[in-house]
Design a protein around this motif. Structure first.
Motif, PDB file in Angstrom:
ATOM      1  N   UNK A  96      -0.454  -9.852 -21.097  1.00 47.47           N
ATOM      2  CA  UNK A  96      -1.054 -10.334 -19.852  1.00 47.47           C
ATOM      3  C   UNK A  96      -0.184  -9.967 -18.660  1.00 47.47           C
ATOM      4  N   UNK A  97      -0.835  -9.706 -17.539  1.00 51.00           N
ATOM      5  CA  UNK A  97      -0.101  -9.423 -16.315  1.00 51.00           C
ATOM      6  C   UNK A  97       0.578 -10.705 -15.841  1.00 51.00           C
ATOM      7  N   UNK A  98       1.767 -10.582 -15.256  1.00 51.13           N
ATOM      8  CA  UNK A  98       2.458 -11.778 -14.776  1.00 51.13           C
ATOM      9  C   UNK A  98       1.687 -12.439 -13.635  1.00 51.13           C
ATOM     10  N   UNK A  99       1.655 -13.752 -13.641  1.00 48.67           N
ATOM     11  CA  UNK A  99       0.911 -14.498 -12.614  1.00 48.67           C
ATOM     12  C   UNK A  99       1.488 -14.305 -11.220  1.00 48.67           C
TER      13      UNK A  99
ATOM     14  N   UNK B 115      -6.498  -8.233  -8.820  1.00 50.76           N
ATOM     15  CA  UNK B 115      -7.837  -7.663  -8.639  1.00 50.76           C
ATOM     16  C   UNK B 115      -7.809  -6.151  -8.499  1.00 50.76           C
ATOM     17  N   UNK B 116      -6.835  -5.649  -7.750  1.00 53.28           N
ATOM     18  CA  UNK B 116      -6.713  -4.198  -7.566  1.00 53.28           C
ATOM     19  C   UNK B 116      -6.408  -3.502  -8.887  1.00 53.28           C
ATOM     20  N   UNK B 117      -5.524  -4.105  -9.681  1.00 49.86           N
ATOM     21  CA  UNK B 117      -5.199  -3.517 -10.977  1.00 49.86           C
ATOM     22  C   UNK B 117      -6.412  -3.525 -11.894  1.00 49.86           C
ATOM     23  N   UNK B 118      -7.142  -4.631 -11.924  1.00 47.85           N
ATOM     24  CA  UNK B 118      -8.331  -4.735 -12.778  1.00 47.85           C
ATOM     25  C   UNK B 118      -9.377  -3.699 -12.372  1.00 47.85           C
ATOM     26  N   UNK B 119      -9.574  -3.546 -11.071  1.00 51.01           N
ATOM     27  CA  UNK B 119     -10.553  -2.578 -10.576  1.00 51.01           C
ATOM     28  C   UNK B 119     -10.171  -1.149 -10.966  1.00 51.01           C
ATOM     29  N   UNK B 120      -8.867  -0.885 -11.022  1.00 50.58           N
ATOM     30  CA  UNK B 120      -8.379   0.443 -11.404  1.00 50.58           C
ATOM     31  C   UNK B 120      -8.302   0.613 -12.925  1.00 50.58           C
TER      32      UNK B 120
ATOM     33  N   UNK C  97      -6.329  -1.304 -14.999  1.00 51.37           N
ATOM     34  CA  UNK C  97      -5.017  -1.690 -15.522  1.00 51.37           C
ATOM     35  C   UNK C  97      -5.012  -3.192 -15.795  1.00 51.37           C
ATOM     36  N   UNK C  98      -5.233  -3.547 -17.043  1.00 52.90           N
ATOM     37  CA  UNK C  98      -5.354  -4.958 -17.401  1.00 52.90           C
ATOM     38  C   UNK C  98      -4.303  -5.417 -18.401  1.00 52.90           C
ATOM     39  N   UNK C  99      -3.534  -4.500 -18.938  1.00 49.15           N
ATOM     40  CA  UNK C  99      -2.514  -4.838 -19.937  1.00 49.15           C
ATOM     41  C   UNK C  99      -1.148  -4.381 -19.449  1.00 49.15           C
ATOM     42  N   UNK C 100      -0.159  -5.212 -19.678  1.00 53.22           N
ATOM     43  CA  UNK C 100       1.200  -4.892 -19.258  1.00 53.22           C
ATOM     44  C   UNK C 100       1.690  -3.582 -19.866  1.00 53.22           C
ATOM     45  N   UNK C 101       1.247  -3.270 -21.071  1.00 50.80           N
ATOM     46  CA  UNK C 101       1.692  -2.051 -21.755  1.00 50.80           C
ATOM     47  C   UNK C 101       1.224  -0.775 -21.065  1.00 50.80           C
TER      48      UNK C 101
ATOM     49  N   UNK D 282       1.568  -0.179 -17.786  1.00 45.29           N
ATOM     50  CA  UNK D 282       2.356   0.076 -16.584  1.00 45.29           C
ATOM     51  C   UNK D 282       3.550   1.017 -16.752  1.00 45.29           C
ATOM     52  N   UNK D 283       4.202   1.090 -17.903  1.00 44.62           N
ATOM     53  CA  UNK D 283       5.297   2.064 -18.025  1.00 44.62           C
ATOM     54  C   UNK D 283       4.842   3.522 -17.883  1.00 44.62           C
ATOM     55  N   UNK D 284       3.567   3.787 -18.070  1.00 48.20           N
ATOM     56  CA  UNK D 284       3.043   5.144 -17.918  1.00 48.20           C
ATOM     57  C   UNK D 284       2.694   5.471 -16.471  1.00 48.20           C
ATOM     58  N   UNK D 285       2.793   4.478 -15.599  1.00 47.25           N
ATOM     59  CA  UNK D 285       2.404   4.640 -14.202  1.00 47.25           C
ATOM     60  C   UNK D 285       3.630   4.632 -13.298  1.00 47.25           C
ATOM     61  N   UNK D 286       3.466   5.182 -12.114  1.00 47.22           N
ATOM     62  CA  UNK D 286       4.570   5.144 -11.158  1.00 47.22           C
ATOM     63  C   UNK D 286       4.344   4.026 -10.152  1.00 47.22           C
ATOM     64  N   UNK D 287       5.432   3.460  -9.685  1.00 47.68           N
ATOM     65  CA  UNK D 287       5.350   2.412  -8.669  1.00 47.68           C
ATOM     66  C   UNK D 287       4.684   2.953  -7.410  1.00 47.68           C
ATOM     67  N   UNK D 288       4.974   4.206  -7.080  1.00 43.80           N
ATOM     68  CA  UNK D 288       4.395   4.807  -5.871  1.00 43.80           C
ATOM     69  C   UNK D 288       2.880   4.885  -5.948  1.00 43.80           C
ATOM     70  N   UNK D 289       2.341   5.273  -7.109  1.00 43.72           N
ATOM     71  CA  UNK D 289       0.885   5.361  -7.217  1.00 43.72           C
ATOM     72  C   UNK D 289       0.246   3.971  -7.198  1.00 43.72           C
ATOM     73  N   UNK D 290       0.925   2.986  -7.758  1.00 45.53           N
ATOM     74  CA  UNK D 290       0.390   1.626  -7.746  1.00 45.53           C
ATOM     75  C   UNK D 290       0.357   1.055  -6.327  1.00 45.53           C
ATOM     76  N   UNK D 291       1.360   1.388  -5.529  1.00 43.19           N
ATOM     77  CA  UNK D 291       1.404   0.903  -4.142  1.00 43.19           C
ATOM     78  C   UNK D 291       0.261   1.465  -3.298  1.00 43.19           C
ATOM     79  N   UNK D 292      -0.369   2.525  -3.749  1.00 42.33           N
ATOM     80  CA  UNK D 292      -1.504   3.116  -3.026  1.00 42.33           C
ATOM     81  C   UNK D 292      -2.778   2.304  -3.208  1.00 42.33           C
ATOM     82  N   UNK D 293      -2.805   1.416  -4.210  1.00 49.15           N
ATOM     83  CA  UNK D 293      -3.989   0.597  -4.449  1.00 49.15           C
ATOM     84  C   UNK D 293      -4.071  -0.508  -3.395  1.00 49.15           C
TER      85      UNK D 293
END
Length: 68
Positions: A6-9, A17-22, A24-28, A30-41
């Motif tokens: 589960x994503x941390x509260x 909501x942004x992660x779910x829409x993209x 990304x619903x499982x913590x596992x 996120x290691x495949x993603x970059x912080x920079x691309x996530x900040x674009x959401x």
């Protein structure tokens, strides 16, 4: 979903909501993603990235763009 997937509260509702829409619903995911691309959401800010970074670090993981 198990609690360890589960994503941390603390990331906040807009980021969750942004992660779910993209898709990304499982913590596992996120290691495949970059912080920079996530900040674009829309809805994802520095606090969400910090909380995720700390959660991943506790699992011995990092974002893809933070590995050496």
């Amino acid at each position: 979903m198990t609690d360890d997937e589960a994503l941390p509260r603390g990331i906040g509702r807009p980021a969750t909501g942004a992660f779910a829409e993209a898709g990304y619903t499982r913590l596992s995911q996120f290691p495949a993603l970059s912080a920079k691309e996530l900040l674009k959401l829309h809805g994802v800010g520095p606090k969400a990235i910090r909380v995720l970074r700390e959660t991943l670090a506790a699992r011995g993981q990092t974002f893809a763009d933070e590995r050496e």
